[in-house]
Design a protein around this motif. Structure first.
Motif, PDB file in Angstrom:
ATOM      1  N   VAL A   1       0.869  -1.171   0.000  1.00 29.20           N
ATOM      2  CA  VAL A   1       0.000   0.000   0.000  1.00 29.20           C
ATOM      3  C   VAL A   1       0.908   1.223   0.000  1.00 29.20           C
ATOM      4  O   VAL A   1       1.803   1.336   0.852  1.00 29.20           O
ATOM      5  CB  VAL A   1      -0.938   0.009   1.212  1.00 29.20           C
ATOM      6  N   VAL A   2       0.697   2.114  -0.960  1.00 33.66           N
ATOM      7  CA  VAL A   2       1.564   3.279  -1.141  1.00 33.66           C
ATOM      8  C   VAL A   2       0.740   4.538  -0.867  1.00 33.66           C
ATOM      9  O   VAL A   2      -0.317   4.749  -1.470  1.00 33.66           O
ATOM     10  CB  VAL A   2       2.138   3.324  -2.569  1.00 33.66           C
ATOM     11  N   LEU A   3       1.230   5.376   0.066  1.00 37.23           N
ATOM     12  CA  LEU A   3       0.534   6.594   0.461  1.00 37.23           C
ATOM     13  C   LEU A   3       1.362   7.803   0.031  1.00 37.23           C
ATOM     14  O   LEU A   3       2.503   7.966   0.484  1.00 37.23           O
ATOM     15  CB  LEU A   3       0.307   6.615   1.971  1.00 37.23           C
TER      16      LEU A   3
ATOM     17  N   THR B   1       4.664  -2.577   5.877  1.00 40.19           N
ATOM     18  CA  THR B   1       4.175  -3.948   5.790  1.00 40.19           C
ATOM     19  C   THR B   1       3.958  -4.355   4.339  1.00 40.19           C
ATOM     20  O   THR B   1       3.391  -3.608   3.546  1.00 40.19           O
ATOM     21  CB  THR B   1       2.845  -4.096   6.555  1.00 40.19           C
ATOM     22  N   VAL B   2       4.416  -5.557   3.999  1.00 44.95           N
ATOM     23  CA  VAL B   2       4.088  -6.165   2.709  1.00 44.95           C
ATOM     24  C   VAL B   2       2.925  -7.117   2.938  1.00 44.95           C
ATOM     25  O   VAL B   2       2.960  -7.960   3.842  1.00 44.95           O
ATOM     26  CB  VAL B   2       5.300  -6.912   2.114  1.00 44.95           C
ATOM     27  N   PHE B   3       1.897  -6.996   2.120  1.00 46.08           N
ATOM     28  CA  PHE B   3       0.670  -7.776   2.312  1.00 46.08           C
ATOM     29  C   PHE B   3       0.596  -8.935   1.306  1.00 46.08           C
ATOM     30  O   PHE B   3       1.292  -8.950   0.300  1.00 46.08           O
ATOM     31  CB  PHE B   3      -0.548  -6.872   2.160  1.00 46.08           C
ATOM     32  N   GLY B   4      -0.278  -9.892   1.624  1.00 43.73           N
ATOM     33  CA  GLY B   4      -0.529 -11.000   0.717  1.00 43.73           C
ATOM     34  C   GLY B   4       0.420 -12.168   0.851  1.00 43.73           C
ATOM     35  O   GLY B   4       0.415 -13.072   0.013  1.00 43.73           O
TER      36      GLY B   4
ATOM     37  N   LEU C   1      -2.207   0.768  -4.760  1.00 45.11           N
ATOM     38  CA  LEU C   1      -1.845  -0.626  -4.541  1.00 45.11           C
ATOM     39  C   LEU C   1      -0.738  -0.960  -5.527  1.00 45.11           C
ATOM     40  O   LEU C   1      -0.912  -0.825  -6.741  1.00 45.11           O
ATOM     41  CB  LEU C   1      -3.045  -1.542  -4.765  1.00 45.11           C
ATOM     42  N   HIS C   2       0.400  -1.394  -4.999  1.00 47.70           N
ATOM     43  CA  HIS C   2       1.573  -1.669  -5.827  1.00 47.70           C
ATOM     44  C   HIS C   2       1.850  -3.168  -5.826  1.00 47.70           C
ATOM     45  O   HIS C   2       2.224  -3.746  -4.802  1.00 47.70           O
ATOM     46  CB  HIS C   2       2.781  -0.902  -5.285  1.00 47.70           C
TER      47      HIS C   2
END
Length: 593
Positions: free
Chosen positions: A96-98, A105-108, A134-135
């Motif tokens: 997630v990029v803000l 955190t890296v998700f998935g 979302l990257h």
């Protein structure tokens, strides 16, 4: 004293809630989807659609949107996602990029294949508006349902769909009641070949029709998203003019899984429907509520899969063309799912004992030739292949199929699709990395991420079509659409079962030829919901007979009949059963002429 204390505590709770700021973002509503795709197949399980990075091993472009915050300050970020292939950790990693900066955190890659909220840590919001992206890191189907920013330190998002739904409605500012979409003579739910033909046939006779489809295009299994060719014949009908609308929808036969999606005629189907002045088309709308009174459907409620706004569709007649029998199920219609026993049906092809076995779901795929060598990653999280067992092919056909009673084709649609993806990617990785002489210059060009279902619920009508009806070629007085396809009941391929027992993804079949036969009109309406028609693979048959009726040209002719029957019903203000009992000859004449 207790009463006043309780009132005081309630006031404190109310003030605390007002002091909390929650910002809820559904990813499917992102303004820019980038290379991510919208998947609604698990709507009945998780309560919404989501975005998925379907890059076939190549990272996709970012999805992004702008989010407005009620105030600046520190928020905690929660992300609803899953690890779809946790063996032990899967490939669907994303960030997630803000405002251009990834959160830590890296998700998935959590190791859990359940949808959950994951803590993304504390973020500092310094502007009233924030660019959220979302990257994708892998191109292997990372997925994200929603984001939640909260300044309440101890707040955790609801874990269950039932708890999350009211919160979603509140935080997204959706209407408390569905928006009225209108009153229609015929409401058709499901925009596959059957539903589209039903809508057109009714509209051309003057009915006011709503056609509701849960995807952005029509055609169902025959769309460019799934790419199954049309089968069954329209020129062997007892009533030769039946099937004219099917032929209009038919874009030729490009075969299964052709890499050129344009050959499946998406634009043609949309254009035909939009040319009908009596049809109002609602795409991207998933119907998940049915409102009934005295076994009669009054209205259905559908939610837009991109905005989550709900709409109410009222009608005189409804036609369940969902394939899954969703409308009938929600209305309380009698249905069957799985195989009946020999004792129950008298069919020689039925099993000795009834069970939950259903034909499976396919995700087709195709590769193309390139001028130079291409690569594909090693996939340790996918299904393992070897020299001893692999599928030596540059594209898929119908045999790539998962289900067979090992998975529920409705509630486990996502697991079925993901199992298919693990098989496709694992096999392709093996071919690319071990058979370079043959596959070195081939590239995976297309993989269906929407599953092409064959079987789920079958709604029961006043007649249940059987194997004997088909093989004896019985012609009932209410015989309508002619079916020509074989009794085609798939089963796990024996060699596939040897290596992947209980996890099969490859099918076999034995075609049992039949002479052309007609499907009784009584198979096309519910026996206990007074104003419900059905057309497509969820009509009233046994499992064995379904093996022949399920192909799309045949389903389209059923849809045509439903449109004609709704017209006769409205003309005489009677039910679908009343059309059979009192106006059958008028219906037959209409179909014939």
């Amino acid at each position: 004293m207790n009463k006043y204390l309780l009132l005081f505590l309630c006031c404190l709770t109310s003030l605390a809630l007002r002091a909390q700021n929650h910002v809820f973002v559904e990813t499917e509503s992102f303004a820019n989807k980038g290379g991510w795709v919208t998947d609604q197949q698990s709507f009945v399980v998780i309560g919404s659609s989501y975005l998925m990075a379907h890059g076939m091993g190549r990272p996709v472009k970012d999805a992004s949107t702008t989010v407005t915050f009620p105030k600046k300050g520190k928020y905690r970020l929660w992300v609803r996602t899953k690890d779809w292939a946790p063996f032990p950790k899967g490939p669907g990693r994303f960030q997630v990029v803000l405002n251009g900066t990834p959160v830590s955190t890296v998700f998935g890659e959590s190791g859990s294949d359940e949808w959950k909220w994951y803590d993304g840590g504390e973020v500092n919001i310094t502007d009233a508006t924030l660019n959220v992206a979302l990257h994708d890191l892998t191109g292997f189907n990372g997925r994200c349902d929603a984001l939640l920013f909260t300044d309440a330190p101890k707040f955790m998002p609801p874990a269950t769909t039932a708890e999350l739904t009211p919160l979603r409605r509140k935080l997204l500012g959706l209407t408390s009641q569905p928006i009225d979409a209108g009153k229609f003579d015929l409401v058709v739910i499901g925009g596959g070949i059957a539903g589209t033909c039903a809508a057109i046939s009714g509209a051309r006779l003057g009915l006011k029709v709503a056609l509701i489809q849960d995807r952005p295009m029509l055609g169902g299994n025959n769309s460019s998203e799934i790419r199954v060719h049309l089968k069954g014949e329209t020129d062997q009908n007892h009533y030769p003019k039946l099937g004219r609308i099917v032929r209009e929808m038919d874009n030729g036969d490009p075969g299964n899984g052709n890499p050129d999606g344009n050959e499946y005629g998406d634009a043609r189907k949309i254009a035909i429907v939009k040319a009908e002045k009596n049809i109002t088309l609602f795409l991207n709308t998933f119907v998940d509520q049915v409102e009934t009174e005295n076994k009669t459907i009054k209205s259905v409620v559908g939610r837009n899969i991109l905005t989550n706004q709900e709409y109410r569709f009222s009608g005189t007649y409804f036609s369940d063309c969902t394939g899954d029998g969703t409308i009938g199920y929600l209305a309380g219609a009698d249905f069957h799912m799985g195989r009946e026993s020999k004792a129950e049906t008298g069919e020689s092809l039925a099993p000795d004992k009834a069970d939950n076995f259903t034909l499976g779901t396919s995700n087709l795929w195709a590769s193309v030739d390139r001028d130079s060598l291409t690569t594909f990653p090693v996939t340790p999280w996918a299904i393992p292949f070897s020299e001893e067992y692999h599928v030596d092919s540059h594209k898929a056909d119908w045999e790539w199929e998962t289900g067979f009673g090992n998975f529920n084709t409705i509630t486990e649609a996502e697991k079925i699709r993901d199992h298919n993806l693990r098989a496709i990617y694992g096999n392709w990785s093996y071919l690319k990395n071990n058979k370079k002489e043959k596959y070195g210059k081939k590239q995976l060009a297309w993989v269906a991420y929407i599953g092409g279902k064959r079987e789920s619920r079958r709604l029961l009508g006043d007649h249940i079509l059987t194997q004997m009806d088909i093989q004896d070629g019985k012609f009932y007085p209410d015989g309508t659409a002619t079916a020509t396809w074989t009794i085609d009941l798939h089963f796990p391929d024996p060699k596939n079962s040897k290596y992947f027992e209980g996890q099969e993804f490859f099918a076999g079949t034995k075609h049992i030829k039949v002479a052309p036969y007609t499907i009784p009109y009584r198979c096309l309406y519910s026996r206990n919901i007074t104003n419900l028609f059905m057309a497509g693979r969820n009509i009233s048959t046994t499992h064995v007979a379904f093996g022949s009726t399920r192909v799309m040209r045949t389903c389209g002719m059923m849809g045509e009949v439903v449109g004609y029957a709704a017209y006769v019903g409205k003309k005489h203000q009677t039910s679908p059963r009343g059309v059979y009992q009192d106006y059958l000859q008028e219906l037959v004449t209409l179909i014939r002429d």
